[in-house]
Design an enzyme around this catalytic site. Structure first.
Site, PDB file in Angstrom:
ATOM      1  NE  ARG A   1       3.440   6.247  19.354  1.00 59.31           N
ATOM      2  CZ  ARG A   1       3.992   7.430  19.664  1.00 59.31           C
ATOM      3  NH1 ARG A   1       3.603   8.517  19.042  1.00 59.31           N
ATOM      4  NH2 ARG A   1       4.932   7.520  20.572  1.00 59.31           N
ATOM      5  CB  ILE A   2       6.969   2.041  13.848  1.00 56.35           C
ATOM      6  CG1 ILE A   2       6.731   1.203  15.117  1.00 56.35           C
ATOM      7  CG2 ILE A   2       8.318   1.684  13.225  1.00 56.35           C
ATOM      8  CD1 ILE A   2       7.724   1.469  16.233  1.00 56.35           C
TER       9      ILE A   2
ATOM     10  CB  SER B   1       8.478  -8.215  17.073  1.00 62.15           C
ATOM     11  OG  SER B   1       9.190  -9.012  18.018  1.00 62.15           O
ATOM     12  CB  CYS B   2       9.742  -3.809  19.585  1.00 57.33           C
ATOM     13  SG  CYS B   2       8.191  -4.355  20.350  1.00 57.33           S
TER      14      CYS B   2
ATOM     15  CB  THR C   1       0.507  -1.454  20.984  1.00 58.72           C
ATOM     16  OG1 THR C   1      -0.368  -2.585  20.949  1.00 58.72           O
ATOM     17  CG2 THR C   1       1.865  -1.875  21.534  1.00 58.72           C
TER      18      THR C   1
ATOM     19  CB  THR D   1       4.738 -12.437  22.893  1.00 59.20           C
ATOM     20  OG1 THR D   1       5.795 -11.922  22.062  1.00 59.20           O
ATOM     21  CG2 THR D   1       5.340 -13.319  23.962  1.00 59.20           C
ATOM     22  N   GLY D   2       4.792 -13.916  19.988  1.00 53.97           N
ATOM     23  CA  GLY D   2       5.551 -14.846  19.166  1.00 53.97           C
ATOM     24  C   GLY D   2       7.038 -14.590  19.219  1.00 53.97           C
TER      25      GLY D   2
ATOM     26  CG  ASN E   1       7.654  -0.664  23.404  1.00 58.32           C
ATOM     27  OD1 ASN E   1       7.874  -0.453  24.603  1.00 58.32           O
ATOM     28  ND2 ASN E   1       6.619  -0.155  22.761  1.00 58.32           N
TER      29      ASN E   1
END
Length: 493
Positions: free
Chosen positions: A145-146, A296-297, A327, A355-356, A461
């Protein structure tokens, strides 16, 4: 009745609005070849308050001028920007991104009647600056995707500025016809629409041609086995978007390949790898940094807003909750997954997960160390997420004050590519598909009471994050275009 028409005192329909529209169309049509001339001869890209004038029609130009009412409380008239373009084409400018709206506003505010003199003063650093430098090679390692969005942006940026060029894509071969399938996925996207241009495939030489850009498809099982110089690629920036390696040891494999200079990971880096959020800490990168992370996004979406709020009001502590689109790592229907809850059907459930991003903010802005907690809820949408920033401040504020501050940051500061602002009662997540900003503050949702502040931040994102990655790539390549006129730092607002 036309929207711009009016009724005279005797009840007859006035043609004033119609004539004004015709004049704006005529001006816009004259602007189109001037815009192309600046781009072709000087490598100058123009915009109107951040809305790029690339491949535009006359209607696009008028719409971009109407957008100016968000900044100046009035629509910008093409009669104000057309004379600026006429002057610019005769000024022998160097590579730059020029905002016609801000130049028009600045000229009006200056009170001067000498347009040429004003422009020469504002654009002094690029007048006579010469032609563009040789572009830097970029390799995409992975094409998910990215990766495909990065390819689209790189191809468009090469056409716009020429500072970086996509030379190759590295993947593991998945059988006969692999390159045809890869090209098809680049050409069509269920979320972001069709590729803007033409794509052809040379199967024999394993090459994808996209808008005249030659992209070599390289099939490999590990990074270290590739000799990029054999493809004419050297001093390349490799963008690893596989997520297979996130520590220095794993990513160092790329540096063993001939022709590689630097590696940029499109995921949070582990250990001592610098996590870079463009606009916030990209200035921390030094020549010795051969392996970097674009974080990250979500980290990109929230860090710029958190940074400016902390600088102005101070953040004692806070909690970040993200409603994040599902995702590829989730399951389409219930099945085994190594992570808790993510094995449940992504399109049917809201999935609470970790989430980090909250902790990762501190890697870009150290003063947030230990101040933030966070969780994420994966939701059944394919793209665009929202972060809710629940903050306890050190200074009191009001909804009106903080919204006015963030609106000015979004419109006038040097973070305007990272932070956008909107105050509409009708917007929903799909309205932000294709946003190039790291995050968009939803002003109507802001809650403020004394030292307690809650902000809602939308972010694409996929595409917004990908644009942040490209900004880092261009910065590493020394190819970020000069943006003029100059903007102010958020703390000066």
């Amino acid at each position: 009745m036309r929207r711009n028409d009016s009724v005279s005192e005797n009840g007859n329909l006035s043609n004033a609005g119609h004539l004004d529209w015709d004049q704006r169309i005529e001006n816009a049509q004259e602007m189109i070849p001037l815009i192309h001339q600046l781009h072709r001869n000087n490598n100058v890209v123009t915009s109107v308050f951040g809305r790029l004038l690339v491949g535009v029609t006359d209607i696009d130009i008028i719409k971009s001028h109407r957008y100016a009412r968000r900044i100046t409380d009035r629509e910008l008239n093409t009669a104000e920007t057309l004379p600026i373009l006429r002057e610019l084409v005769d000024m022998n400018l160097g590579t730059a991104s020029l905002d016609l709206g801000r130049l028009a506003q600045g000229f009006q505010d200056s009170g001067s009647e000498d347009l040429r003199g004003y422009l020469e003063s504002e654009l002094a650093e690029i007048v006579g600056a010469g032609s563009k430098a040789e572009p830097r090679d970029v390799v995409l390692y992975g094409f998910g995707r990215i990766g495909r969005l990065l390819a689209r942006i790189l191809i468009a940026r090469e056409a716009a500025y020429g500072g970086v060029r996509l030379r190759a894509i590295v993947v593991r071969k998945k059988g006969d016809g692999d390159i045809i399938k890869r090209a098809s996925l680049l050409r069509r996207d269920s979320v972001h629409g069709a590729f803007n241009g033409t794509i052809t495939v040379d199967e024999e030489n394993e090459v994808i041609w996209a808008n005249g850009t030659k992209i070599q498809m390289i099939y490999a099982n590990n990074p270290a086995e590739i000799d990029y110089t054999s493809y004419g690629i050297d001093n390349a920036i490799v963008v690893d978007n596989t997520g297979a390696w996130r520590d220095r040891e794993g990513l160092s494999q790329h540096l063993e390949s001939k022709g590689v200079d630097r590696v940029l990971l499109t995921a949070p880096g582990k250990g001592d790898i610098k996590n870079i959020v463009y606009g916030i800490n990209h200035g921390d990168v030094v020549d010795e940094d051969k392996i970097l992370s674009a974080a990250s996004c979500t980290t990109n979406g929230i860090t710029p807003v958190l940074k400016v709020i902390n600088d102005r009001y101070g953040v004692a502590h806070g909690h970040v909750e993200t409603a994040h689109s599902f995702t590829n790592d989730q399951n389409l229907i219930d099945n085994f997954h190594k992570a808790d809850r993510r094995g449940r059907a992504a399109g049917l459930n809201m999935v609470l997960t970790a989430t980090g991003a909250a902790k990762a903010v501190a890697k870009a802005v150290p003063e947030f160390a230990g101040k933030l907690t966070g969780n994420a809820i994966r939701v059944p949408t394919p793209d665009v997420s929202m972060a809710v920033l629940n903050l306890e401040l050190e200074k009191e504020t009001t909804k009106e004050e903080v919204n006015d501050f963030l609106r000015n940051v979004a419109l006038h500061s040097d973070l305007r590519q990272q932070i956008s602002y909107i105050a509409s009662p009708e917007v929903v997540s799909s309205d932000f598909v294709g946003s190039t900003h790291a995050g968009v503050v939803d002003g109507l949702a802001t809650i403020a009471s004394g030292k307690h502040l809650v902000l809602y931040v939308w972010y694409d994102n996929e595409f917004g994050y990908s644009n942040q990655v490209i900004r880092i790539v261009e910065d590493l390549a020394g190819a970020r275009p000069t943006v003029l006129p100059k903007r102010v730092a958020p703390e000066e607002l």
